[in-house]
Enzyme design. Sequence first.
Site, short mmCIF file in Angstrom:
data_model
loop_
_atom_site.label_atom_id
_atom_site.label_comp_id
_atom_site.label_asym_id
_atom_site.label_seq_id
_atom_site.Cartn_x
_atom_site.Cartn_y
_atom_site.Cartn_z
N GLY A 124 16.44 57.11 32.07
CA GLY A 124 16.59 56.43 33.37
C GLY A 124 17.01 54.99 33.15
N ARG A 144 23.54 42.75 25.98
CA ARG A 144 24.19 41.45 25.73
C ARG A 144 23.54 40.74 24.54
NH1 ARG A 144 22.64 36.46 27.74
NH2 ARG A 144 24.27 34.89 28.11
N ARG A 161 20.41 61.84 30.21
CA ARG A 161 19.24 62.51 29.62
C ARG A 161 19.84 63.66 28.81
NH1 ARG A 161 15.14 60.03 32.37
NH2 ARG A 161 15.36 59.70 34.61
N ASP A 180 10.44 56.59 27.22
CA ASP A 180 9.80 57.65 26.44
C ASP A 180 10.78 58.61 25.72
OD1 ASP A 180 7.10 59.23 26.17
OD2 ASP A 180 8.61 60.68 26.83
N GLY A 181 11.71 59.20 26.48
CA GLY A 181 12.64 60.17 25.90
C GLY A 181 13.53 59.52 24.85
N THR A 227 12.15 50.75 30.72
CA THR A 227 11.97 51.76 31.78
C THR A 227 11.20 51.08 32.90
OG1 THR A 227 10.68 53.70 32.44
CG2 THR A 227 9.99 52.63 30.42
N ASP A 260 8.99 52.43 34.51
CA ASP A 260 7.64 53.04 34.57
C ASP A 260 6.57 52.25 33.80
OD1 ASP A 260 8.92 55.05 35.95
OD2 ASP A 260 9.11 56.36 34.21
N ASP A 288 5.41 52.77 30.94
CA ASP A 288 4.46 53.71 30.33
C ASP A 288 4.64 53.84 28.83
OD1 ASP A 288 6.92 54.88 30.55
OD2 ASP A 288 6.20 56.81 31.24
N ARG A 291 6.82 58.27 37.33
CA ARG A 291 6.69 59.55 36.64
C ARG A 291 5.23 59.99 36.62
NH1 ARG A 291 10.67 62.09 33.80
NH2 ARG A 291 11.97 60.27 33.65
N LYS A 298 -9.02 46.62 61.30
CA LYS A 298 -7.72 46.41 60.65
C LYS A 298 -6.64 47.03 61.52
CE LYS A 298 -8.40 45.74 55.83
NZ LYS A 298 -7.87 46.09 54.53
N SER A 333 -3.58 48.03 60.32
CA SER A 333 -2.73 48.98 59.58
C SER A 333 -3.48 49.43 58.34
CB SER A 333 -1.42 48.31 59.16
OG SER A 333 -1.70 47.26 58.26
N HIS A 359 14.91 55.82 44.46
CA HIS A 359 15.75 55.16 43.46
C HIS A 359 16.12 53.72 43.79
CE1 HIS A 359 16.01 59.30 42.10
NE2 HIS A 359 16.42 58.83 40.94
O1 F6P Z 1 11.67 57.07 34.27
C1 F6P Z 1 12.23 56.36 35.32
C2 F6P Z 1 12.23 57.18 36.58
O2 F6P Z 1 12.80 56.41 37.61
C3 F6P Z 1 10.87 57.72 37.01
O3 F6P Z 1 10.08 56.76 37.66
C4 F6P Z 1 11.27 58.87 37.89
O4 F6P Z 1 10.27 59.86 37.93
C5 F6P Z 1 12.50 59.39 37.21
O5 F6P Z 1 13.01 58.34 36.41
C6 F6P Z 1 13.58 59.88 38.15
O6 F6P Z 1 14.60 60.40 37.37
P1 F6P Z 1 16.04 60.80 37.93
O7 F6P Z 1 16.79 59.53 38.15
O8 F6P Z 1 16.61 61.63 36.86
O9 F6P Z 1 15.81 61.50 39.22
#
Ligand code: F6P
Length: 322
Positions: free
Chosen positions: A11, A21, A72, A103-104, A126, A128, A130, A172, A214, A216, A252
């Site tokens: 991603g 760069r 990917r 990760d990948g 990333t 994420d 993570d 993710r 509250k 909301s 996205h």
């Molecule tokens: O790993 C980044 C990420 O945006 C995750 O947060 C999400 O689950 C995944 O990629 C979405 O992947 P794709 O763009 O392949 O739908």
Amino acid sequence: MKRIGVLTSGGDAPGMNAAIRAVVRCGVSHGLDIVGIRRGYCGILEEDFVKLGNRSVANTIHRGGTILETARCEEMKTEEGLRKANENLQREGLEGLVTIGGDGTLRGATKLAEAGNVKVISVPSTIDNDVYGTDYTIGFDTAINTALDAIDKIRDTAGSLQRPFFIEVMGRSRGFIALEVGIAGGAEDILIPEVETKIEQLSLDIKRCFERGKRSSIVIVAEGDDAGGALSIAHQVWERLKMEYRICVLGHVQRGGSPTARDRVLASKLGAAAVDALVRGMSGYMVGELKGEKAFTPLRETWEKRKELDADLLRLVKVLSG
Ligand code: F6P
């Protein structure tokens, strides 16, 4: 070392261009030839190589996405893919490789480094966050600020119409994005995969929130939550409260946009550090940043070990929702 490659994979994340760069310009300053590899590991397999120089990365530091594009790559997970990748890297004369991704990407980098034909240093990137071995990954800061901007806007309308809102964020299978934007956005509840979601309790919390006056209730739902996405959770709550609600899946949008200053600086530091490490003869490491210091972690550990969420932030969720 005379010739190195650089690729972005998985991603895309804001700040990847700043990292490319830094790799190019730091490599050039060391007298290296730099080869850009398009579309991540797929580009190695398809020999999609392009020579990069200082001018090739001009006016890119502020741009989201990745100028090298990404993919990917399923084939890279196979023995045959790995063999072909090593062969193509050798044919191109690449002695070193900088991979930029999550990760990948780190898994692929581990295999290439362990095969030993090329020296590999990875840069974590990333949205994420993570990845073990770095406090922050490149792209995370931009993504949480983008999500936060949206949440602030939703709060305006949620309060005006006195509705609960369920906002789904990416991440993710981890809750790093949800936790940070939830705290920063003053969410009433944050649902993440690391903590079991109890719909009864959540419904009660939302009900009590309105009873306390509250106007909301903002519930941040991590996309990987065990109780489902925002749509499913909102419906389960509605079955109990019969209260009109709205959902918003940020999707996205979180991945795009101009990187924040923090992401650009992190990317610049780590991209340069990766090249310096290759020049010193290192291989098989990811360069990250821990407590403000550069940190090298063996590639395998970056995805085999689990990075923990900030326990203090987790504790604060309930206290701050008042
Ligand atoms: O790993 C980044 C990420 O945006 C995750 O947060 C999400 O689950 C995944 O990629 C979405 O992947 P794709 O763009 O392949 O739908």
